[in-house]
Write a protein that holds these residues in place. Structure first.
Motif, mmCIF file in Angstrom:
data_model
loop_
_atom_site.group_PDB
_atom_site.id
_atom_site.type_symbol
_atom_site.label_atom_id
_atom_site.label_comp_id
_atom_site.label_asym_id
_atom_site.label_seq_id
_atom_site.Cartn_x
_atom_site.Cartn_y
_atom_site.Cartn_z
ATOM 1 N N GLN A 130 21.361 -34.341 13.677
ATOM 2 C CA GLN A 130 19.853 -33.843 13.376
ATOM 3 C C GLN A 130 19.938 -32.327 13.337
ATOM 4 O O GLN A 130 19.343 -31.716 12.598
ATOM 5 C CB GLN A 130 18.934 -34.507 14.263
ATOM 6 C CG GLN A 130 18.279 -35.694 13.374
ATOM 7 C CD GLN A 130 16.759 -35.814 14.065
ATOM 8 O OE1 GLN A 130 16.777 -35.749 15.379
ATOM 9 N NE2 GLN A 130 15.816 -36.280 13.278
ATOM 10 N N GLU A 131 20.650 -31.656 14.346
ATOM 11 C CA GLU A 131 20.779 -30.197 14.355
ATOM 12 C C GLU A 131 21.300 -29.762 13.136
ATOM 13 O O GLU A 131 21.350 -28.498 12.804
ATOM 14 C CB GLU A 131 21.388 -29.749 15.588
ATOM 15 C CG GLU A 131 20.990 -30.362 16.954
ATOM 16 C CD GLU A 131 21.058 -31.507 17.339
ATOM 17 O OE1 GLU A 131 20.301 -32.250 18.018
ATOM 18 O OE2 GLU A 131 22.144 -32.551 16.784
ATOM 19 N N ASP A 132 22.140 -30.429 12.388
ATOM 20 C CA ASP A 132 22.892 -29.840 11.279
ATOM 21 C C ASP A 132 21.943 -29.986 10.178
ATOM 22 O O ASP A 132 22.427 -29.525 9.167
ATOM 23 C CB ASP A 132 23.997 -30.747 11.023
ATOM 24 C CG ASP A 132 25.245 -30.482 12.127
ATOM 25 O OD1 ASP A 132 25.951 -31.370 12.390
ATOM 26 O OD2 ASP A 132 25.085 -29.294 12.763
ATOM 27 N N ILE A 133 20.927 -30.965 9.918
ATOM 28 C CA ILE A 133 20.014 -30.867 8.648
ATOM 29 C C ILE A 133 18.819 -30.006 8.533
ATOM 30 O O ILE A 133 18.381 -30.244 7.565
ATOM 31 C CB ILE A 133 20.134 -32.488 8.410
ATOM 32 C CG1 ILE A 133 19.212 -33.072 9.750
ATOM 33 C CG2 ILE A 133 21.293 -33.314 8.279
ATOM 34 C CD1 ILE A 133 18.668 -34.560 9.091
ATOM 35 N N PHE A 134 18.245 -29.724 9.617
ATOM 36 C CA PHE A 134 17.300 -28.748 9.455
ATOM 37 C C PHE A 134 17.092 -27.578 10.462
ATOM 38 O O PHE A 134 17.560 -27.798 11.461
ATOM 39 C CB PHE A 134 16.111 -29.783 9.576
ATOM 40 C CG PHE A 134 15.541 -30.423 10.914
ATOM 41 C CD1 PHE A 134 14.728 -29.412 11.554
ATOM 42 C CD2 PHE A 134 15.926 -31.389 11.040
ATOM 43 C CE1 PHE A 134 14.407 -29.898 12.943
ATOM 44 C CE2 PHE A 134 15.771 -31.880 12.495
ATOM 45 C CZ PHE A 134 14.898 -31.331 13.275
ATOM 46 N N VAL A 135 16.468 -26.819 10.134
ATOM 47 C CA VAL A 135 15.991 -25.524 11.027
ATOM 48 C C VAL A 135 14.395 -25.696 11.113
ATOM 49 O O VAL A 135 13.504 -26.019 10.083
ATOM 50 C CB VAL A 135 16.203 -24.288 10.215
ATOM 51 C CG1 VAL A 135 15.719 -23.189 11.018
ATOM 52 C CG2 VAL A 135 17.590 -24.206 9.850
ATOM 53 N N GLU A 136 14.269 -25.752 12.319
ATOM 54 C CA GLU A 136 12.517 -25.715 12.593
ATOM 55 C C GLU A 136 12.160 -24.343 13.295
ATOM 56 O O GLU A 136 12.755 -23.852 14.102
ATOM 57 C CB GLU A 136 12.300 -26.645 13.523
ATOM 58 C CG GLU A 136 10.771 -27.160 13.765
ATOM 59 C CD GLU A 136 10.483 -28.365 14.609
ATOM 60 O OE1 GLU A 136 9.237 -28.415 14.755
ATOM 61 O OE2 GLU A 136 11.419 -29.316 14.769
ATOM 62 N N GLU A 137 11.045 -23.600 12.438
ATOM 63 C CA GLU A 137 10.546 -22.286 12.772
ATOM 64 C C GLU A 137 9.153 -22.239 12.221
ATOM 65 O O GLU A 137 8.998 -22.833 11.333
ATOM 66 C CB GLU A 137 11.306 -21.274 12.262
ATOM 67 C CG GLU A 137 12.786 -20.955 12.984
ATOM 68 C CD GLU A 137 13.453 -19.767 12.192
ATOM 69 O OE1 GLU A 137 12.755 -18.974 11.662
ATOM 70 O OE2 GLU A 137 14.624 -19.691 12.242
ATOM 71 N N GLN A 138 8.381 -21.547 13.408
ATOM 72 C CA GLN A 138 7.058 -21.320 12.714
ATOM 73 C C GLN A 138 5.994 -22.334 12.346
ATOM 74 O O GLN A 138 5.403 -22.372 11.393
ATOM 75 C CB GLN A 138 7.027 -20.275 11.472
ATOM 76 C CG GLN A 138 8.035 -18.954 12.249
ATOM 77 C CD GLN A 138 8.264 -18.256 10.808
ATOM 78 O OE1 GLN A 138 7.566 -17.858 9.884
ATOM 79 N NE2 GLN A 138 9.757 -17.911 10.911
ATOM 80 N N GLY A 139 6.393 -23.678 12.775
ATOM 81 C CA GLY A 139 5.741 -24.920 12.594
ATOM 82 C C GLY A 139 6.186 -25.376 11.030
ATOM 83 O O GLY A 139 5.462 -26.329 10.444
#
Length: 152
Positions: free
Chosen positions: A26-35
């Protein structure tokens, strides 16, 4: 047209849900920032059916892959479907031969996602760098990752 929409929704669902079968965490498939969550994947163009490719002006070829980007917003009610955004990026191989990424927006009735073609040779490694600015937001989200591509 209803069949085309069904194919497109199927493509979106497989792209968003099929990452675990590609051996990515899961860490490889998306970036989560600013909501926001920005999902990304790279897949060979043969993954697209000829009908979906033709309907969206996408090329299917042995030496062609697509970078897929989907922007969602995380709220207390849950996660949205794909949202509009502006994207700019490039892909460079290990010899530092770079190609700009030209994203094509794919709009479905309930979601938006973006595809950018990449031409490659067999077992060529690309370093991707993409800046995503969700519509209505002034802050950009940067994605950087590498992927080995194969000729099918």
């Amino acid at each position: 047209m209803k069949t085309l929409s069904k194919y497109l929704s199927l493509v979106t669902a497989m792209l968003l849900l099929g990452f675990s079968s590609l051996g990515q965490t899961q860490e490889d498939i998306f970036v989560e920032e600013q909501g926001y969550r920005v999902f990304y994947s790279v897949f060979n163009s043969a993954f697209l059916t000829p009908e979906v490719a033709a309907a969206n002006g996408l090329v299917r070829a042995n030496d062609r892959a697509y970078l897929n980007i989907v922007v969602t917003q995380v709220t207390p009610e849950g996660q949205s479907l794909g949202l509009p955004a502006s994207l700019k990026g490039s892909a460079a191989n290990l010899m530092q031969q770079a190609q700009p990424l030209e994203f094509k927006e794919i709009r479905e009735p309930t979601a938006v996602y973006y595809l950018a073609p990449i031409r490659h040779t067999n077992e060529e490694v690309y370093n991707f760098s993409v800046v995503v600015t969700p519509e209505g937001s002034e802050a950009a989200i940067e994605i950087k990752f590498s992927k080995k591509l194969y000729v099918e």
